[in-house]
Design a protein around this motif. Structure first.
Motif, short mmCIF file in Angstrom:
data_model
loop_
_atom_site.label_atom_id
_atom_site.label_comp_id
_atom_site.label_asym_id
_atom_site.label_seq_id
_atom_site.Cartn_x
_atom_site.Cartn_y
_atom_site.Cartn_z
N ASP A 55 0.82 -1.24 0.29
CA ASP A 55 0.23 0.36 0.00
C ASP A 55 1.22 1.06 0.57
O ASP A 55 0.49 2.40 -0.53
N ASP A 56 1.70 0.95 0.77
CA ASP A 56 2.83 2.74 0.60
C ASP A 56 3.27 2.27 -0.29
O ASP A 56 3.55 3.51 -1.06
N VAL A 57 3.83 1.66 -1.19
CA VAL A 57 4.61 1.71 -2.54
C VAL A 57 3.65 2.33 -3.65
O VAL A 57 4.28 3.02 -4.22
N GLU A 58 2.98 1.25 -3.63
CA GLU A 58 1.16 2.52 -4.62
C GLU A 58 1.39 3.52 -4.38
O GLU A 58 1.66 4.55 -4.89
N ALA A 59 0.78 4.48 -3.21
CA ALA A 59 0.87 5.62 -2.76
C ALA A 59 2.49 6.34 -3.46
O ALA A 59 1.57 7.21 -3.67
N ALA A 60 3.26 5.83 -2.98
CA ALA A 60 4.22 6.86 -3.15
C ALA A 60 4.85 6.39 -4.94
O ALA A 60 4.80 7.31 -5.40
N LEU A 61 4.02 5.50 -5.82
CA LEU A 61 4.47 5.88 -7.45
C LEU A 61 3.39 6.52 -7.40
O LEU A 61 3.75 7.62 -8.42
N GLY A 62 2.28 6.89 -6.81
CA GLY A 62 1.32 7.89 -7.39
C GLY A 62 1.95 8.99 -7.40
O GLY A 62 1.76 10.04 -7.99
N SER A 63 2.25 9.44 -6.26
CA SER A 63 2.98 10.31 -5.29
C SER A 63 3.71 10.26 -6.67
O SER A 63 3.66 12.05 -6.94
N LEU A 64 5.11 10.41 -6.98
CA LEU A 64 6.05 10.83 -7.29
C LEU A 64 5.26 10.71 -9.59
O LEU A 64 5.81 11.48 -10.02
N ALA A 65 5.00 9.45 -9.55
CA ALA A 65 3.85 10.16 -11.12
C ALA A 65 3.42 12.01 -11.19
O ALA A 65 3.48 12.51 -12.67
N ALA A 66 2.21 11.88 -10.19
CA ALA A 66 1.47 13.42 -9.88
C ALA A 66 3.35 14.83 -10.15
O ALA A 66 2.98 15.68 -10.29
N GLU A 67 3.93 14.22 -9.16
CA GLU A 67 5.60 15.02 -8.82
C GLU A 67 6.24 15.57 -10.12
O GLU A 67 6.08 16.22 -10.15
N TYR A 68 6.08 14.83 -10.64
CA TYR A 68 6.72 14.78 -12.19
C TYR A 68 6.60 15.45 -13.34
O TYR A 68 6.78 16.18 -13.99
#
Length: 241
Positions: A55-68
């Motif tokens: 769950d933490d990994v999925e949240a971090a991936l979404g956050s990184l994608a939005a940040e980029y």
């Protein structure tokens, strides 16, 4: 009266707080793994690699994608077919296309022509077999030939499990033959590749670069394109990528 439960972590002298500390920072770890991966990775596999909950990994991936996307980077982090991978930004397509096409038009080096000849006459063949014939590591050159579309994967060896490679239809198109049976006859173990290199270069229009003797310098195998480079001081007898 039932006995009180025993705290095994205290018996082992382990601080519970320490157990909750991640081994590596999540976001940098995900970026590092995705940067070196040549395929899309799902959240479960990434979670296993970085040691964090899915769950933490999925949240971090979404956050990184939005940040980029917000920062207007030249690349994107996308979720494709259930996996995550870096891609160049669509707005940079023209720049990337120009760079790739320029590399495709670069001349093949002598190292690349030799490797291509071995694959053509020994296919399907593993990288290890090609390296044995040439006497040097050919990983970098093979990547170049794969990128040029002259060589492709052809399954795995049943005994060793090694990846096998063969020439492509584009290769035959470039040298003007209908099938591999039309290739010139050579001795079984390719004792001399000089004549073959010249013929491939002449027919396909892929000019080979000067030999080390002609250039008056010792040249190491390279990635198959560009000027020859001196051998790496710590890794003799290799074709660097």
């Amino acid at each position: 009266m039932s006995p009180e439960p025993v705290d095994e972590t205290q018996d082992l002298g382990v601080d519970e707080a320490v157990l909750e500390v991640p081994l590596v920072p999540l976001r940098p770890a995900l970026e590092a793994i995705l940067m070196v991966s040549d395929e899309a990775l799902d959240a479960v596999r990434l979670a296993t690699a970085v040691g964090h909950p899915v769950d933490d990994v999925e949240a971090a991936l979404g956050s990184l994608a939005a940040e980029y996307a917000e920062q207007g980077r030249g690349f994107e982090l996308r979720s494709i077919a259930g996996g995550w991978r870096f891609y160049s930004h669509p707005d940079m397509a023209a720049v990337v296309e120009g760079f790739v096409l320029e590399g495709q038009q670069a001349r093949l080096t002598q190292a690349a022509l030799e490797t291509l000849a071995v694959v053509a006459y020994k296919q399907p063949v593993s990288r290890a077999r090609v390296s044995a014939v040439r006497g040097v590591n050919v990983d970098g050159v093979m990547r170049t030939l794969l990128g040029r579309g002259l060589v492709e994967e052809a399954g795995q060896d049943e005994v060793s499990g090694a990846h096998l490679y063969r020439t492509t239809s584009y290769f035959m198109e470039r040298i003007g033959v209908q099938s591999l049976d039309e290739l010139p006859e050579l001795a079984p173990y390719l004792p001399d590749l000089d004549d073959l290199e010249d013929e491939l270069a002449a027919v396909a229009g892929l000019d080979s670069q000067p030999t080390p003797e002609e250039a008056g310098t010792r040249s190491a195998g390279d990635d198959g394109a560009g000027e020859s480079a001196p051998p790496h001081p710590d890794v003799p007898g290799t074709d660097p990528a």
